[in-house]
Design a protein around this motif. Sequence first.
Motif, mmCIF file in Angstrom:
data_model
loop_
_atom_site.group_PDB
_atom_site.id
_atom_site.type_symbol
_atom_site.label_atom_id
_atom_site.label_comp_id
_atom_site.label_asym_id
_atom_site.label_seq_id
_atom_site.Cartn_x
_atom_site.Cartn_y
_atom_site.Cartn_z
ATOM 1 N N LEU A 111 40.160 71.336 71.819
ATOM 2 C CA LEU A 111 39.266 71.732 70.728
ATOM 3 C C LEU A 111 40.052 72.144 69.488
ATOM 4 C CD1 LEU A 111 36.637 73.859 72.713
ATOM 5 C CD2 LEU A 111 36.301 71.585 71.730
ATOM 6 N N VAL A 112 41.343 71.750 69.434
ATOM 7 C CA VAL A 112 42.204 72.270 68.382
ATOM 8 C C VAL A 112 42.594 71.240 67.330
ATOM 9 C CG1 VAL A 112 43.115 74.211 69.695
ATOM 10 C CG2 VAL A 112 44.157 71.943 69.972
ATOM 11 N N GLY A 113 42.722 69.954 67.705
ATOM 12 C CA GLY A 113 43.112 68.926 66.743
ATOM 13 C C GLY A 113 44.606 68.836 66.525
ATOM 14 N N THR A 114 45.411 69.466 67.396
ATOM 15 C CA THR A 114 46.873 69.454 67.257
ATOM 16 C C THR A 114 47.569 68.693 68.369
ATOM 17 O OG1 THR A 114 47.161 71.509 68.507
ATOM 18 C CG2 THR A 114 46.767 71.713 66.137
ATOM 19 N N ARG A 115 46.857 68.287 69.397
ATOM 20 C CA ARG A 115 47.469 67.683 70.584
ATOM 21 C C ARG A 115 47.555 66.165 70.444
ATOM 22 N NH1 ARG A 115 43.894 71.004 75.139
ATOM 23 N NH2 ARG A 115 44.816 73.075 74.760
ATOM 24 N N SER A 116 48.378 65.709 69.525
ATOM 25 C CA SER A 116 48.443 64.278 69.259
ATOM 26 C C SER A 116 49.834 63.872 68.797
ATOM 27 C CB SER A 116 47.431 63.890 68.176
ATOM 28 O OG SER A 116 47.620 62.545 67.767
ATOM 29 N N PRO A 117 50.365 62.770 69.330
ATOM 30 C CA PRO A 117 51.648 62.278 68.829
ATOM 31 C C PRO A 117 51.545 61.717 67.413
ATOM 32 C CG PRO A 117 50.697 60.714 70.374
ATOM 33 C CD PRO A 117 49.844 61.941 70.422
ATOM 34 N N TYR A 118 50.332 61.537 66.919
ATOM 35 C CA TYR A 118 50.131 61.075 65.543
ATOM 36 C C TYR A 118 50.127 62.237 64.555
ATOM 37 C CZ TYR A 118 48.797 56.739 67.879
ATOM 38 O OH TYR A 118 48.800 55.603 68.654
ATOM 39 N N GLY A 119 50.348 63.443 65.052
ATOM 40 C CA GLY A 119 50.431 64.612 64.184
ATOM 41 C C GLY A 119 49.222 65.510 64.307
ATOM 42 N N ALA A 120 49.410 66.779 63.978
ATOM 43 C CA ALA A 120 48.305 67.738 63.958
ATOM 44 C C ALA A 120 47.456 67.491 62.719
ATOM 45 C CB ALA A 120 48.843 69.164 63.957
ATOM 46 N N VAL A 121 46.156 67.407 62.911
ATOM 47 C CA VAL A 121 45.250 67.213 61.770
ATOM 48 C C VAL A 121 44.959 68.573 61.162
ATOM 49 C CG1 VAL A 121 43.039 66.314 61.003
ATOM 50 C CG2 VAL A 121 44.251 65.183 62.872
ATOM 51 N N ARG A 122 45.318 68.731 59.906
ATOM 52 C CA ARG A 122 45.155 70.019 59.229
ATOM 53 C C ARG A 122 43.731 70.187 58.707
ATOM 54 N NH1 ARG A 122 49.475 69.003 54.858
ATOM 55 N NH2 ARG A 122 48.828 66.867 55.330
ATOM 56 N N ASN A 123 43.332 71.428 58.588
ATOM 57 C CA ASN A 123 41.997 71.761 58.117
ATOM 58 C C ASN A 123 41.772 71.264 56.695
ATOM 59 O OD1 ASN A 123 40.211 74.177 56.651
ATOM 60 N ND2 ASN A 123 39.442 73.543 58.646
ATOM 61 N N ALA A 124 40.552 70.850 56.379
ATOM 62 C CA ALA A 124 40.244 70.303 55.061
ATOM 63 C C ALA A 124 40.276 71.358 53.965
ATOM 64 C CB ALA A 124 38.869 69.629 55.087
ATOM 65 N N VAL A 125 40.043 72.614 54.316
ATOM 66 C CA VAL A 125 39.975 73.693 53.322
ATOM 67 C C VAL A 125 41.291 74.449 53.225
ATOM 68 C CG1 VAL A 125 38.769 75.816 52.667
ATOM 69 C CG2 VAL A 125 37.493 73.919 53.693
ATOM 70 N N ASP A 126 41.879 74.772 54.380
ATOM 71 C CA ASP A 126 43.131 75.528 54.430
ATOM 72 C C ASP A 126 44.103 74.785 55.346
ATOM 73 O OD1 ASP A 126 45.227 77.258 54.805
ATOM 74 O OD2 ASP A 126 44.003 78.983 55.390
ATOM 75 N N PRO A 127 45.090 74.083 54.793
ATOM 76 C CA PRO A 127 45.990 73.274 55.619
ATOM 77 C C PRO A 127 46.855 74.072 56.587
ATOM 78 C CG PRO A 127 46.095 72.593 53.314
ATOM 79 C CD PRO A 127 45.336 73.884 53.358
ATOM 80 N N THR A 128 46.857 75.408 56.509
ATOM 81 C CA THR A 128 47.612 76.196 57.475
ATOM 82 C C THR A 128 46.810 76.451 58.741
ATOM 83 O OG1 THR A 128 46.865 78.392 56.715
ATOM 84 C CG2 THR A 128 48.742 77.388 55.551
#
Length: 559
Positions: A111-128
Motif C-alpha cells: 500500500l506504499v508505492g515504493t516496492r518496485s524495481p522501476y523506482g518509488a513513485v513519489r506523491n503528487a503534492v509532496d515528493p518526500t
Amino acid sequence: MSSTVSRVRAAYARIEAVDRPEIWIGLRPRAEAEAEAHAIDERVAGGEHLPLAGRLVAVKGNIDVHGLPTTAGCPAYAYEPEADAPVVARLRAAGALVLGTTNLDQFATGLVGTRSPYGAVRNAVDPTRISGGSSSGSAVAVALGIVDLALGTDTAGSGRVPAAFNGIVGVKPTRGLVPTAGVVPACASIDCVTVFARTLAEAEQALCHVTHQSPYEVTNHPDRPLPPLPQRAPGPWRIAVPPLAQLGDLDAGWADAYEETVHRLAATGASIRPLDLTPFTEAAAMLYEGAFVAERYTAVGPFIDKLISSGGEGLDPTVAGIITRARDIPAHRLFTDQERLADLRTRALAELADADALLLPTTPGHPTLAEVAADPLGANARLGRFTNSTNLFDLAALAVPAGEVNGLPFGVMLVGPAFTDDRLATIARALEPRVSLAVVGAHLTGQPLNPQLLALGAVLDRTTTTAPAYRLHALPTTPPKPGLVNVGAGGAQIETEIWSLPAEGLGRLLAALPRPMALGSVELADGTSVPGFLCEPGALADAEDITHHGGWRAFLARD
C-alpha cells in the motif's frame, strides 16, 4: 487541430514538464498515440458515438494492454499480452485512448508505492512522501493532470489509499462488478479492478463502461449468496461512524479533519449512527497475518521461487519475503481463518445494520518515503487498518477527497454492502464542493421534478422570495412548470426555495435542461444573487401570467 490529438500532445508535454519517470513502466511512443487520436477524431467526425472520445487513460502494469508488456512490476515476469484485458477493451471501445502502463508495488503487494524495481513513485503534492500503492503510478498520473482516468486494482486498499494521498477519487466497485480477466492476480478470489479520476462524475462515467453488462454474470455464484438489497429512496442518509478511540493513532490533525467531515454530512441532513469498528479492524489484520496471504503464493509464488534460485534479479525483497513465507502456511490454518472471518463478517454486517454507509478515514496517516524505508512492513500494515477488510467482507467502497491537513490531501472512505455502489456515490456527492440553486416551480419540495435534486445529493437550505423584479408564467409543458423572467420595474416577489447541491450536480442539471428553461442569476429579497432556473422570454407569448399568486404552489392550490 482535433480535440483528441491536441489532448494527446498536451499530455506528452505535461509528462516532460512534471519529470516523473517513475510513474510509467510502458509509455507508448508519441507518434503512435497521435495516430490513434487522429483515428478517434475521424470516427467522431463521421458520426460514430464515442462517449469517452478524447479521454486519456493510464493502466496499472498488472493489467493487459495490447502492444505493451505486462510486468506486474517485475521485469523478469514480463509477457506480451495477445489482447487488451476486457476492462481496457471496453474503455477503448467507448473512445478512450491509453497512454501507457504504470508503476506499482510489485505483484500488487503493498500500500506504499515504493516496492518496485522501476523506482518509488513519489506523491503528487509532496515528493518526500509516498504516493500510496499498489496502484501508485495510476493515481499520480491522474493527480498530476497527465491523464483523465486510470485503472488500478484493489485487494487490500490499492484503489483507495493512493487516491487519498493524491487528492483524487478512487472507486472500488463491488467484487466482480468489473471483470478481472487479463489481470495478474494478487489474491484472485478478492481482487477488484478500480477507477481513478479527479472527479466523482468522471469516475462514474468510466465505471459504467467497464462493468459487466448483466448482474447475472456477477451474482450467479453458489459460494456467494447475496440477499436482495432493500429499495432505498434518496436521503436522508444513515451514516455509521465509529468512536474516535477505535480509529487508533492518527496523524496530527486527521481526527479533526475526520470529525469535520462527519459534521459536513450531518449538515446535509444525514443521520449519524454509532458503530463498533472492532470486527472490521480484526479482519483487516487477518489479510496479511492470517492464512489468506497464501493465495498470493498461489498466484506468483512458484515464479518467485524460480527467480530467487537464479539470483532474484528485479525482485523487491519485501514483496518476495511476504509471498515466499506464505508458501509454508498449513492448510488447517486457512479453514480456521475462514471460520473466524465468517463470524467477523456477520458481526460487521450487524453493526452496519440499516446504515447506508460506513464513513472512515481512508488511512490513519501519510508517511514519508524515509519512514517507509525504515519500517516497510509496519508502515504498510498501519495504512491498511481501514481498507484491508473491505474485500474480505465483500463490500463496496469509494474514496474521495475531504480537504487538507497541513497542506496535504486528506481523504475519507465510504463503505457499504455489495451492490450499493450507486448509493455510495450519491452520498459522496454531499462531500463535493457545493453551490446554491434557486427553484420556483417543478423542482420545489413535493413537486414532480424534486427527486432530480435529491438524487444529486441536494439539500433544502431555506425558503425565501425573489427580489420584486420578476414575473411568473404557467408554461404548457409536461410536467407543468412555470417560467420565471426578470422584468425589473413591474415585477413582484416570487416564492423561491434555495437548495444546496454539489457543483458537479449543477452541471449535470444544466446539461439536461430542456428549452425554454435556462440557468441564470436570480436576485433574492435580501439583495444576494444565486444561480436559478429562468425562462427564455420568447416562450411566454401564450403562457398565462400567474405572478399575482405569488408562487407556483399558490397557483396550483388556487382552487
